[in-house]
Write a protein that holds these residues in place. Structure first.
Motif, PDB file in Angstrom:
ATOM      1  N   GLU B 142      24.278   1.088  33.911  1.00  0.00           N
ATOM      2  CA  GLU B 142      24.771  -0.129  33.281  1.00  0.00           C
ATOM      3  C   GLU B 142      23.956  -1.329  33.746  1.00  0.00           C
ATOM      4  O   GLU B 142      23.718  -1.505  34.943  1.00  0.00           O
ATOM      5  CB  GLU B 142      26.249  -0.323  33.644  1.00  0.00           C
ATOM      6  N   SER B 143      23.514  -2.142  32.814  1.00  0.00           N
ATOM      7  CA  SER B 143      22.784  -3.348  33.154  1.00  0.00           C
ATOM      8  C   SER B 143      23.171  -4.437  32.177  1.00  0.00           C
ATOM      9  O   SER B 143      23.516  -4.150  31.034  1.00  0.00           O
ATOM     10  CB  SER B 143      21.272  -3.096  33.089  1.00  0.00           C
ATOM     11  N   VAL B 144      23.117  -5.670  32.628  1.00  0.00           N
ATOM     12  CA  VAL B 144      23.395  -6.765  31.702  1.00  0.00           C
ATOM     13  C   VAL B 144      22.169  -6.993  30.815  1.00  0.00           C
ATOM     14  O   VAL B 144      22.256  -6.958  29.601  1.00  0.00           O
ATOM     15  CB  VAL B 144      23.764  -8.049  32.460  1.00  0.00           C
ATOM     16  N   ASP B 145      21.021  -7.187  31.432  1.00  0.00           N
ATOM     17  CA  ASP B 145      19.831  -7.482  30.638  1.00  0.00           C
ATOM     18  C   ASP B 145      18.659  -6.570  30.884  1.00  0.00           C
ATOM     19  O   ASP B 145      17.624  -6.716  30.245  1.00  0.00           O
ATOM     20  CB  ASP B 145      19.376  -8.930  30.911  1.00  0.00           C
ATOM     21  N   GLY B 146      18.806  -5.642  31.818  1.00  0.00           N
ATOM     22  CA  GLY B 146      17.660  -4.819  32.148  1.00  0.00           C
ATOM     23  C   GLY B 146      17.449  -3.720  31.140  1.00  0.00           C
ATOM     24  O   GLY B 146      18.386  -3.211  30.519  1.00  0.00           O
ATOM     25  N   ARG B 147      16.187  -3.315  30.977  1.00  0.00           N
ATOM     26  CA  ARG B 147      15.858  -2.177  30.131  1.00  0.00           C
ATOM     27  C   ARG B 147      16.286  -0.900  30.847  1.00  0.00           C
ATOM     28  O   ARG B 147      16.156  -0.778  32.062  1.00  0.00           O
ATOM     29  CB  ARG B 147      14.352  -2.164  29.885  1.00  0.00           C
ATOM     30  N   ILE B 148      16.784   0.052  30.088  1.00  0.00           N
ATOM     31  CA  ILE B 148      17.212   1.318  30.676  1.00  0.00           C
ATOM     32  C   ILE B 148      16.454   2.447  29.998  1.00  0.00           C
ATOM     33  O   ILE B 148      16.492   2.589  28.772  1.00  0.00           O
ATOM     34  CB  ILE B 148      18.728   1.523  30.518  1.00  0.00           C
ATOM     35  N   VAL B 156      25.392  14.528  30.983  1.00  0.00           N
ATOM     36  CA  VAL B 156      26.455  13.712  30.403  1.00  0.00           C
ATOM     37  C   VAL B 156      26.042  12.290  30.767  1.00  0.00           C
ATOM     38  O   VAL B 156      26.054  11.911  31.926  1.00  0.00           O
ATOM     39  CB  VAL B 156      27.828  14.052  31.008  1.00  0.00           C
ATOM     40  N   LEU B 157      25.638  11.539  29.774  1.00  0.00           N
ATOM     41  CA  LEU B 157      24.977  10.254  30.019  1.00  0.00           C
ATOM     42  C   LEU B 157      25.754   9.140  29.347  1.00  0.00           C
ATOM     43  O   LEU B 157      26.096   9.236  28.181  1.00  0.00           O
ATOM     44  CB  LEU B 157      23.551  10.286  29.449  1.00  0.00           C
ATOM     45  N   ARG B 158      26.005   8.103  30.099  1.00  0.00           N
ATOM     46  CA  ARG B 158      26.630   6.921  29.546  1.00  0.00           C
ATOM     47  C   ARG B 158      25.794   5.715  29.939  1.00  0.00           C
ATOM     48  O   ARG B 158      25.625   5.427  31.112  1.00  0.00           O
ATOM     49  CB  ARG B 158      28.046   6.796  30.074  1.00  0.00           C
ATOM     50  N   VAL B 159      25.265   5.014  28.928  1.00  0.00           N
ATOM     51  CA  VAL B 159      24.375   3.878  29.160  1.00  0.00           C
ATOM     52  C   VAL B 159      24.966   2.654  28.485  1.00  0.00           C
ATOM     53  O   VAL B 159      25.353   2.716  27.314  1.00  0.00           O
ATOM     54  CB  VAL B 159      22.961   4.146  28.584  1.00  0.00           C
ATOM     55  N   ARG B 160      25.025   1.554  29.232  1.00  0.00           N
ATOM     56  CA  ARG B 160      25.533   0.311  28.651  1.00  0.00           C
ATOM     57  C   ARG B 160      24.657  -0.845  29.099  1.00  0.00           C
ATOM     58  O   ARG B 160      24.375  -1.000  30.278  1.00  0.00           O
ATOM     59  CB  ARG B 160      26.973   0.059  29.098  1.00  0.00           C
ATOM     60  N   ALA B 165      16.942  -3.087  26.185  1.00  0.00           N
ATOM     61  CA  ALA B 165      16.712  -1.954  25.291  1.00  0.00           C
ATOM     62  C   ALA B 165      17.015  -0.660  26.031  1.00  0.00           C
ATOM     63  O   ALA B 165      16.945  -0.584  27.251  1.00  0.00           O
ATOM     64  CB  ALA B 165      15.257  -1.956  24.815  1.00  0.00           C
ATOM     65  N   VAL B 166      17.351   0.362  25.255  1.00  0.00           N
ATOM     66  CA  VAL B 166      17.657   1.673  25.820  1.00  0.00           C
ATOM     67  C   VAL B 166      16.719   2.690  25.194  1.00  0.00           C
ATOM     68  O   VAL B 166      16.594   2.747  23.958  1.00  0.00           O
ATOM     69  CB  VAL B 166      19.116   2.072  25.526  1.00  0.00           C
ATOM     70  N   VAL B 167      16.060   3.484  26.033  1.00  0.00           N
ATOM     71  CA  VAL B 167      15.174   4.540  25.553  1.00  0.00           C
ATOM     72  C   VAL B 167      15.579   5.831  26.253  1.00  0.00           C
ATOM     73  O   VAL B 167      15.596   5.897  27.480  1.00  0.00           O
ATOM     74  CB  VAL B 167      13.694   4.222  25.860  1.00  0.00           C
ATOM     75  N   ILE B 168      15.933   6.830  25.466  1.00  0.00           N
ATOM     76  CA  ILE B 168      16.436   8.089  26.029  1.00  0.00           C
ATOM     77  C   ILE B 168      15.643   9.242  25.452  1.00  0.00           C
ATOM     78  O   ILE B 168      15.454   9.330  24.233  1.00  0.00           O
ATOM     79  CB  ILE B 168      17.928   8.294  25.681  1.00  0.00           C
ATOM     80  N   ALA B 169      15.202  10.142  26.327  1.00  0.00           N
ATOM     81  CA  ALA B 169      14.541  11.363  25.886  1.00  0.00           C
ATOM     82  C   ALA B 169      15.135  12.507  26.689  1.00  0.00           C
ATOM     83  O   ALA B 169      14.961  12.579  27.904  1.00  0.00           O
ATOM     84  CB  ALA B 169      13.033  11.284  26.108  1.00  0.00           C
ATOM     85  N   THR B 170      15.892  13.364  26.008  1.00  0.00           N
ATOM     86  CA  THR B 170      16.479  14.510  26.702  1.00  0.00           C
ATOM     87  C   THR B 170      16.289  15.750  25.860  1.00  0.00           C
ATOM     88  O   THR B 170      15.882  15.681  24.698  1.00  0.00           O
ATOM     89  CB  THR B 170      17.991  14.315  26.949  1.00  0.00           C
ATOM     90  N   ARG B 171      16.631  16.910  26.447  1.00  0.00           N
ATOM     91  CA  ARG B 171      16.531  18.159  25.689  1.00  0.00           C
ATOM     92  C   ARG B 171      17.851  18.493  25.033  1.00  0.00           C
ATOM     93  O   ARG B 171      17.913  19.322  24.124  1.00  0.00           O
ATOM     94  CB  ARG B 171      16.116  19.302  26.602  1.00  0.00           C
ATOM     95  N   THR B 176      25.852   8.789  25.382  1.00  0.00           N
ATOM     96  CA  THR B 176      26.458   7.585  24.809  1.00  0.00           C
ATOM     97  C   THR B 176      25.613   6.403  25.230  1.00  0.00           C
ATOM     98  O   THR B 176      25.315   6.239  26.411  1.00  0.00           O
ATOM     99  CB  THR B 176      27.892   7.379  25.326  1.00  0.00           C
ATOM    100  N   ALA B 177      25.186   5.590  24.286  1.00  0.00           N
ATOM    101  CA  ALA B 177      24.393   4.409  24.619  1.00  0.00           C
ATOM    102  C   ALA B 177      24.901   3.244  23.790  1.00  0.00           C
ATOM    103  O   ALA B 177      25.080   3.377  22.580  1.00  0.00           O
ATOM    104  CB  ALA B 177      22.915   4.633  24.334  1.00  0.00           C
TER     105      ALA B 177
END
Lengths: 196, 285
Positions: B142-148, B156-160, B165-171, B176-177
């Motif tokens: 979780e970040s207010v303004d940081g890129r994740i 089991v991923l939860r990103v807020r 910006a959020v960039v996710i690469a998984t198999r 949840t983003a």
């Protein structure tokens, strides 16, 4: 363990009252179920907020009256817990705040009365927003509040205006709920960071 | 002589008061110990290793605070303590932790890079970027303004985040983003469950949804781009009340009663739901 089993044990788990085996099983369920993990997080936030209240203060009976009546209406169990947690958090944060703050502009209520969760979201949002004093926030938190809150308010206003003309559209309702939920998450996140 | 005395006293002050501090610390912990780390500013790098211990090396900028750390067995904590009200000029720390450790990390402006961990992650930042490359079982970022940014196997991923910006690469995994103004970019060849939402940022997904899986994408004013690879067997429901749908998967599909567009490609083994108030939903290969 099913989600219903988890919710039956949630209060005791968060309070540390479960036996070790049961606590492990409960924790394992939360680790694998994002919805229950969200419920657990809400429960912990409420517990922390309430634990920090001065012992001599009690929830305002007037504040709780209408909210309790709405929560008592028949809705799915998960929504009762989530909504109660949201409102309890908002109320507990609100009780920390010195009285006399000027009311903050909110999105105007739609011409058509919204029922159920959206009303609860609106009430919780008012409480949480009142608890935040922008002058007391760090620069990044204040910038986020000033940048992101208007985006959410604009989204809520636009969707609810459309809902007034098409109240049965489930996608519009879902969009409205999402926007309200995101607004509460933003306010909660900023309040948590400001307090830490 | 009297004028020289203050100068001599100044020269006699401990050098560390105005100099960079070095940190070298280590302590033994259990393989799945819970470790709390608080580093307000600078850079924090965590690398997993196969030892039952924590090792910290790095530097603290002048007047950047002081290092604290310790623990044993199932719990440990470490971090930088600064003056009240400020994050300080920052520190540059590298922390090696047991691979299955459960990590709780909090920063203000410090960037966080986590590599190789397989335990649980809970990271909270105000403006620091968060980058994870490993195989965490469960991760809450979780970040207010940081890129994740996340590269992982099947968490089991939860990103807020709000503005980042959020960039996710998984198999695979259960992802949840959510952002407000940032974008969400996801690539995953076998998504089990995904929910990606923004208000004014765009959502893009490239990959496939596993049989029995669900992909939900939602924005208010921005576009949603979903590109599917391989065999596609899914039921679709798309809603854009004030926007548009560009459907290259089934161009002949028409909305029912002028509302949501529903159609099936192959068999409805998976579900794809996309919703935008006034953006454009683009479906393609």
């Amino acid at each position: 363990m099913t989600c219903d089993d988890f919710r039956d044990r949630l209060d005791d788990w968060v309070a540390g009252r479960l036996a070790a085996t049961e606590a492990s099983a409960t924790e394992a369920h939360a680790a694998g179920c994002p919805e229950c993990a969200l419920d657990a997080e809400a429960a912990r936030v409420v517990r922390r907020a309430v634990a920090g209240l001065p012992a001599e203060r009690r929830p305002d009976r007037e504040l709780w009256g209408g909210i309790e009546a709405r929560i008592a209406a028949p809705v799915p169990r998960r929504r009762v817990w989530a909504a109660a947690a949201v409102v309890a958090l908002a109320a507990s944060v609100g009780l920390w705040v010195a009285v006399g703050r000027a009311p903050v502009p909110q999105p105007p209520a739609p011409a058509m009365a919204l029922t159920g969760d959206l009303d609860l979201y609106r009430a919780a949002s008012v409480e949480l927003r009142s608890a935040l004093d922008p002058a007391g926030l760090s620069a990044p938190l204040r910038a986020s509040l000033e940048r992101d809150l208007p985006l959410l308010d604009e989204a809520i206003t636009e969707v609810e205006a459309r809902m007034a003309t098409d109240p049965t559209d489930p996608d519009l309702r879902a969009l409205a709920e999402s926007a309200w939920r995101r607004k509460l998450e933003l306010l909660r996140r900023i309040a948590d960071l400001a307090a830490s | 002589m009297t004028r020289l005395v203050p100068l001599l006293l100044l020269l006699a002050l401990p050098a560390g008061a105005a100099a960079q501090q070095k940190v070298v610390r280590g302590f033994r912990v259990d393989p799945s110990a819970s470790i709390r780390i608080q580093v307000p500013a600078g850079r924090l790098v965590l690398r997993a290793w196969d030892r039952d211990s924590v090792a910290v090396t790095g530097t603290i900028a002048p007047r950047g605070g002081s290092f604290y750390g310790g623990g044993a067995g199932a719990a440990a904590k470490l971090g930088i303590e600064t003056d009240p009200g400020g994050a300080g000029p920052g520190s540059d720390l590298e922390v090696q932790v047991p691979r299955r450790a459960r990590l709780w990390i909090k920063t203000s402006t410090a960037s966080v890079e986590i590599t190789g961990t397989e335990g649980e992650l809970d990271v909270l930042s105000v403006t620091g970027a968060i980058t994870v490359d490993g195989n965490p079982r469960v991760a809450s970022l979780e970040s207010v303004d940081g890129r994740i940014g996340v590269t992982a196997v099947a968490p089991v991923l939860r990103v807020r985040t709000s503005g980042g910006a959020v960039v996710i690469a998984t198999r695979g995994g259960d992802l949840t983003a959510a952002t407000v103004g940032g974008s969400v970019d996801v690539s995953c060849p076998a998504l089990e469950r995904g929910r990606f939402e923004t208000v004014s940022g765009a959502v893009s997904f490239a990959g496939a949804v596993a049989s029995g899986g669900v992909l939900e994408a939602e924005t208010h004013g921005a576009d949603i781009a979903l590109r599917f690879a391989g065999d596609l067997n899914a039921g679709f429901r798309l809603s854009a009340p004030g926007g548009a749908v560009v459907n290259q998967l089934d161009p002949k599909a028409k909305p029912v009663s002028g509302k949501a567009l529903e159609f099936v490609v192959g068999t409805p083994a998976a579900e794809v739901r996309a919703r935008t108030f006034k953006g454009t939903i683009r479906l393609g290969r």
